[in-house]
Design a protein around this motif. Structure first.
Motif, PDB file in Angstrom:
ATOM      1  N   ARG A   1     -41.553  25.533  57.341  1.00 25.95           N
ATOM      2  CA  ARG A   1     -41.024  26.407  58.396  1.00 25.95           C
ATOM      3  C   ARG A   1     -40.383  25.574  59.512  1.00 25.95           C
ATOM      4  O   ARG A   1     -39.325  25.918  60.038  1.00 25.95           O
ATOM      5  CB  ARG A   1     -42.159  27.269  58.953  1.00 25.95           C
ATOM      6  CG  ARG A   1     -41.734  28.322  59.957  1.00 25.95           C
ATOM      7  CD  ARG A   1     -42.815  29.351  60.189  1.00 25.95           C
ATOM      8  NE  ARG A   1     -44.099  28.766  60.546  1.00 25.95           N
ATOM      9  CZ  ARG A   1     -45.182  28.805  59.784  1.00 25.95           C
ATOM     10  NH1 ARG A   1     -45.170  29.390  58.611  1.00 25.95           N
ATOM     11  NH2 ARG A   1     -46.311  28.253  60.193  1.00 25.95           N
ATOM     12  N   MET A   2     -41.008  24.468  59.852  1.00 32.00           N
ATOM     13  CA  MET A   2     -40.441  23.596  60.892  1.00 32.00           C
ATOM     14  C   MET A   2     -39.072  23.062  60.471  1.00 32.00           C
ATOM     15  O   MET A   2     -38.170  22.921  61.298  1.00 32.00           O
ATOM     16  CB  MET A   2     -41.393  22.427  61.164  1.00 32.00           C
ATOM     17  CG  MET A   2     -42.636  22.805  61.932  1.00 32.00           C
ATOM     18  SD  MET A   2     -43.700  21.352  62.124  1.00 32.00           S
ATOM     19  CE  MET A   2     -45.004  22.029  63.149  1.00 32.00           C
ATOM     20  N   SER A   3     -38.944  22.766  59.186  1.00 30.86           N
ATOM     21  CA  SER A   3     -37.652  22.237  58.715  1.00 30.86           C
ATOM     22  C   SER A   3     -36.563  23.300  58.847  1.00 30.86           C
ATOM     23  O   SER A   3     -35.418  22.985  59.174  1.00 30.86           O
ATOM     24  CB  SER A   3     -37.766  21.762  57.265  1.00 30.86           C
ATOM     25  OG  SER A   3     -37.797  22.841  56.353  1.00 30.86           O
ATOM     26  N   TRP A   4     -36.925  24.556  58.596  1.00 33.19           N
ATOM     27  CA  TRP A   4     -35.958  25.662  58.748  1.00 33.19           C
ATOM     28  C   TRP A   4     -35.591  25.844  60.222  1.00 33.19           C
ATOM     29  O   TRP A   4     -34.421  26.009  60.576  1.00 33.19           O
ATOM     30  CB  TRP A   4     -36.558  26.946  58.178  1.00 33.19           C
ATOM     31  CG  TRP A   4     -35.668  28.142  58.303  1.00 33.19           C
ATOM     32  CD1 TRP A   4     -34.666  28.524  57.456  1.00 33.19           C
ATOM     33  CD2 TRP A   4     -35.704  29.140  59.338  1.00 33.19           C
ATOM     34  NE1 TRP A   4     -34.074  29.677  57.901  1.00 33.19           N
ATOM     35  CE2 TRP A   4     -34.687  30.085  59.056  1.00 33.19           C
ATOM     36  CE3 TRP A   4     -36.491  29.329  60.476  1.00 33.19           C
ATOM     37  CZ2 TRP A   4     -34.437  31.188  59.866  1.00 33.19           C
ATOM     38  CZ3 TRP A   4     -36.242  30.423  61.282  1.00 33.19           C
ATOM     39  CH2 TRP A   4     -35.226  31.338  60.968  1.00 33.19           C
TER      40      TRP A   4
ATOM     41  N   HIS B   1     -46.913  17.002  63.068  1.00 32.15           N
ATOM     42  CA  HIS B   1     -48.226  17.637  63.262  1.00 32.15           C
ATOM     43  C   HIS B   1     -48.284  18.993  62.555  1.00 32.15           C
ATOM     44  O   HIS B   1     -48.897  19.942  63.070  1.00 32.15           O
ATOM     45  CB  HIS B   1     -48.540  17.785  64.750  1.00 32.15           C
ATOM     46  CG  HIS B   1     -48.408  16.502  65.519  1.00 32.15           C
ATOM     47  ND1 HIS B   1     -49.257  15.436  65.340  1.00 32.15           N
ATOM     48  CD2 HIS B   1     -47.488  16.096  66.421  1.00 32.15           C
ATOM     49  CE1 HIS B   1     -48.888  14.434  66.122  1.00 32.15           C
ATOM     50  NE2 HIS B   1     -47.804  14.797  66.778  1.00 32.15           N
ATOM     51  N   ALA B   2     -47.645  19.081  61.404  1.00 30.05           N
ATOM     52  CA  ALA B   2     -47.676  20.327  60.637  1.00 30.05           C
ATOM     53  C   ALA B   2     -49.083  20.555  60.104  1.00 30.05           C
ATOM     54  O   ALA B   2     -49.724  19.624  59.623  1.00 30.05           O
ATOM     55  CB  ALA B   2     -46.680  20.254  59.490  1.00 30.05           C
ATOM     56  N   LYS B   3     -49.539  21.795  60.183  1.00 32.52           N
ATOM     57  CA  LYS B   3     -50.924  22.058  59.780  1.00 32.52           C
ATOM     58  C   LYS B   3     -51.061  22.218  58.271  1.00 32.52           C
ATOM     59  O   LYS B   3     -52.134  21.989  57.716  1.00 32.52           O
ATOM     60  CB  LYS B   3     -51.475  23.291  60.502  1.00 32.52           C
ATOM     61  CG  LYS B   3     -50.798  24.580  60.123  1.00 32.52           C
ATOM     62  CD  LYS B   3     -51.403  25.758  60.862  1.00 32.52           C
ATOM     63  CE  LYS B   3     -50.729  27.049  60.427  1.00 32.52           C
ATOM     64  NZ  LYS B   3     -51.228  28.220  61.151  1.00 32.52           N
TER      65      LYS B   3
ATOM     66  N   ILE C   1     -41.896  15.012  73.194  1.00 34.28           N
ATOM     67  CA  ILE C   1     -41.521  16.055  72.273  1.00 34.28           C
ATOM     68  C   ILE C   1     -42.794  16.689  71.742  1.00 34.28           C
ATOM     69  O   ILE C   1     -43.678  16.007  71.261  1.00 34.28           O
ATOM     70  CB  ILE C   1     -40.709  15.490  71.097  1.00 34.28           C
ATOM     71  CG1 ILE C   1     -39.552  14.647  71.617  1.00 34.28           C
ATOM     72  CG2 ILE C   1     -40.232  16.580  70.181  1.00 34.28           C
ATOM     73  CD1 ILE C   1     -38.552  15.390  72.440  1.00 34.28           C
ATOM     74  N   SER C   2     -42.891  17.972  71.826  1.00 37.47           N
ATOM     75  CA  SER C   2     -44.066  18.637  71.298  1.00 37.47           C
ATOM     76  C   SER C   2     -43.678  19.914  70.597  1.00 37.47           C
ATOM     77  O   SER C   2     -42.673  20.521  70.920  1.00 37.47           O
ATOM     78  CB  SER C   2     -45.051  18.957  72.422  1.00 37.47           C
ATOM     79  OG  SER C   2     -44.471  19.880  73.310  1.00 37.47           O
ATOM     80  N   SER C   3     -44.468  20.267  69.630  1.00 43.83           N
ATOM     81  CA  SER C   3     -44.258  21.538  68.947  1.00 43.83           C
ATOM     82  C   SER C   3     -45.377  22.475  69.348  1.00 43.83           C
ATOM     83  O   SER C   3     -46.537  22.141  69.219  1.00 43.83           O
ATOM     84  CB  SER C   3     -44.267  21.336  67.438  1.00 43.83           C
ATOM     85  OG  SER C   3     -43.150  20.578  67.071  1.00 43.83           O
TER      86      SER C   3
ATOM     87  N   ASP D   1     -46.011  17.141  48.108  1.00 49.33           N
ATOM     88  CA  ASP D   1     -45.834  15.689  48.241  1.00 49.33           C
ATOM     89  C   ASP D   1     -45.055  15.341  49.508  1.00 49.33           C
ATOM     90  O   ASP D   1     -45.373  14.368  50.196  1.00 49.33           O
ATOM     91  CB  ASP D   1     -45.108  15.134  47.012  1.00 49.33           C
ATOM     92  CG  ASP D   1     -45.972  15.200  45.759  1.00 49.33           C
ATOM     93  OD1 ASP D   1     -47.203  15.312  45.909  1.00 49.33           O
ATOM     94  OD2 ASP D   1     -45.417  15.166  44.653  1.00 49.33           O
ATOM     95  N   HIS D   2     -44.028  16.139  49.812  1.00 45.61           N
ATOM     96  CA  HIS D   2     -43.268  15.888  51.050  1.00 45.61           C
ATOM     97  C   HIS D   2     -44.159  16.123  52.275  1.00 45.61           C
ATOM     98  O   HIS D   2     -44.113  15.363  53.240  1.00 45.61           O
ATOM     99  CB  HIS D   2     -42.033  16.797  51.108  1.00 45.61           C
ATOM    100  CG  HIS D   2     -40.915  16.346  50.229  1.00 45.61           C
ATOM    101  ND1 HIS D   2     -39.847  15.598  50.686  1.00 45.61           N
ATOM    102  CD2 HIS D   2     -40.698  16.526  48.897  1.00 45.61           C
ATOM    103  CE1 HIS D   2     -39.026  15.348  49.678  1.00 45.61           C
ATOM    104  NE2 HIS D   2     -39.514  15.906  48.580  1.00 45.61           N
ATOM    105  N   PHE D   3     -44.961  17.175  52.205  1.00 42.90           N
ATOM    106  CA  PHE D   3     -45.862  17.461  53.326  1.00 42.90           C
ATOM    107  C   PHE D   3     -46.883  16.336  53.490  1.00 42.90           C
ATOM    108  O   PHE D   3     -47.150  15.882  54.619  1.00 42.90           O
ATOM    109  CB  PHE D   3     -46.577  18.795  53.107  1.00 42.90           C
ATOM    110  CG  PHE D   3     -47.751  19.006  54.014  1.00 42.90           C
ATOM    111  CD1 PHE D   3     -47.557  19.144  55.388  1.00 42.90           C
ATOM    112  CD2 PHE D   3     -49.045  19.022  53.516  1.00 42.90           C
ATOM    113  CE1 PHE D   3     -48.645  19.316  56.242  1.00 42.90           C
ATOM    114  CE2 PHE D   3     -50.128  19.189  54.365  1.00 42.90           C
ATOM    115  CZ  PHE D   3     -49.935  19.338  55.724  1.00 42.90           C
TER     116      PHE D   3
END
Lengths: 89, 239
Positions: free
Chosen positions: B170-173, B161-163, B124-126, B151-153
């Motif tokens: 945005r990934m959650s959306w 791998h969110a920057k 799985i990759s983003s 805090d969640h981030f």
């Protein structure tokens, strides 16, 4: 309406830690860092275990956000001890 | 002559079978959209059939011959509508893209790529791709409690791998958009809180009644989603 953290007694949670359906709120307590529905339901910590670890590690403010003015972990914890209605897990 | 035809048919079937079992995506799909239409292109390491699933439904034309270069032409798209396209071969799903036509933006695509060595294993990759697409709404419209987002981030951003925090939100959306398009397992509790799980990637998310994100992470314990409260719902039809 604010809610109190059952782990560290921080009185500023934005949601009840558990909903009517018993699900976790997923809120991360900014004081002790416990995430309701994750720290317990996924990672397996009890409130008592988390509190003990938090105290051992110096009871530091957990959040990236700033703590309230004059925030004091010892006084906050002491306040919890004086509330016999609090449930322990 | 007849035996040669039979041999030819057998060869095509055999090649198709081998290709379908071992196919991998090369690079990322590209989407070019214009008024009312879009062209989706992708490459595979071996020749295979061209398959694309579009949600909501759109008219699709694809090339019939197995190849490593794949092109699908979509027509009849509704301006401003968000579409999910799943590309792959006849047997495997290779990548999922979300886009809106027309418009210009960068979207995050979650690609699910089967391993060549182990067909059961999934990588799985983003990956970011440039596309004619509608961006996710601003973070303040995606995340429920903005004060808690850092805090969640800090705690869960590494799972994806969110920057940064905005990228994580945005990934959650986008996970919710994909979940709705693919009908991923979901539950809603009596407070209207939605819980969504992708068994393939192990991704879990929870959303408030208004669609904003409560949390987004990968649980470490088995059966986590099964233990969550709420009634099962079909996300494809749930409003």
């Amino acid at each position: 309406m604010k809610h109190t953290c059952p782990v560290c007694n921080f009185p500023g949670l934005t949601e009840p830690p558990r909903s009517k359906s018993a699900g976790g709120s997923f809120e991360i307590c900014p004081s002790c860092g416990f995430q309701f529905g994750v720290s317990d339901d996924d990672r397996g910590f009890t409130y008592d275990q988390w509190r003990e670890n938090w105290i051992k590690q110096g009871s530091k403010w957990s959040s990236r956000a700033k703590p309230p003015a004059n925030w004091n972990a010892a006084e906050q914890l002491a306040g919890r001890i004086r509330k016999p209605s609090d449930k322990k897990r | 002559m007849i035996s040669m035809r039979r041999f030819g048919c057998f060869l095509i079937l055999a090649l198709g079978l081998v290709s379908a079992l071992g196919v991998e995506l090369v690079g990322q799909p590209e989407i070019e959209s214009s008024a009312g239409g879009a062209v989706v292109r992708w490459r595979t390491d071996v020749a295979c059939g061209t398959r694309i699933q579009v949600t909501p439904t759109a008219a699709v034309e694809v090339e019939k011959t197995p190849d490593t270069q794949h092109t699908a032409t979509l027509t009849g798209l509704q301006p401003g509508a968000t579409y999910t396209v799943v590309v792959g071969s006849a047997r495997v799903h290779l990548a999922t893209n979300v886009f809106t036509a027309p418009g210009t933006a960068t979207v995050t695509t979650t690609a699910s790529i089967p391993s060549k060595k182990d067909s059961a294993a999934k990588m799985i990759s983003s990956t970011k791709i440039s596309a004619e697409a509608k961006p996710a709404p601003p973070t303040r419209k995606i995340w429920g409690n903005l004060e808690s987002l850092p805090d969640h981030f800090a705690r869960h951003g590494g799972d994806f791998h969110a920057k940064d925090a905005d990228d994580y939100a945005r990934m959650s959306w986008q996970f919710l958009q994909r979940a709705k398009a693919e009908g991923l397992p979901a539950k809603v509790d009596e407070d209207g809180v939605l819980r969504v799980f992708d068994p393939q990637s192990g991704t879990f998310a929870s959303y408030n009644r208004n669609g904003t994100t409560k949390t987004f992470f990968k649980p470490g314990s088995n059966g986590y989603f099964d233990r969550q409260p709420g009634r099962d719902i079909n996300l494809k039809t749930w409003k």
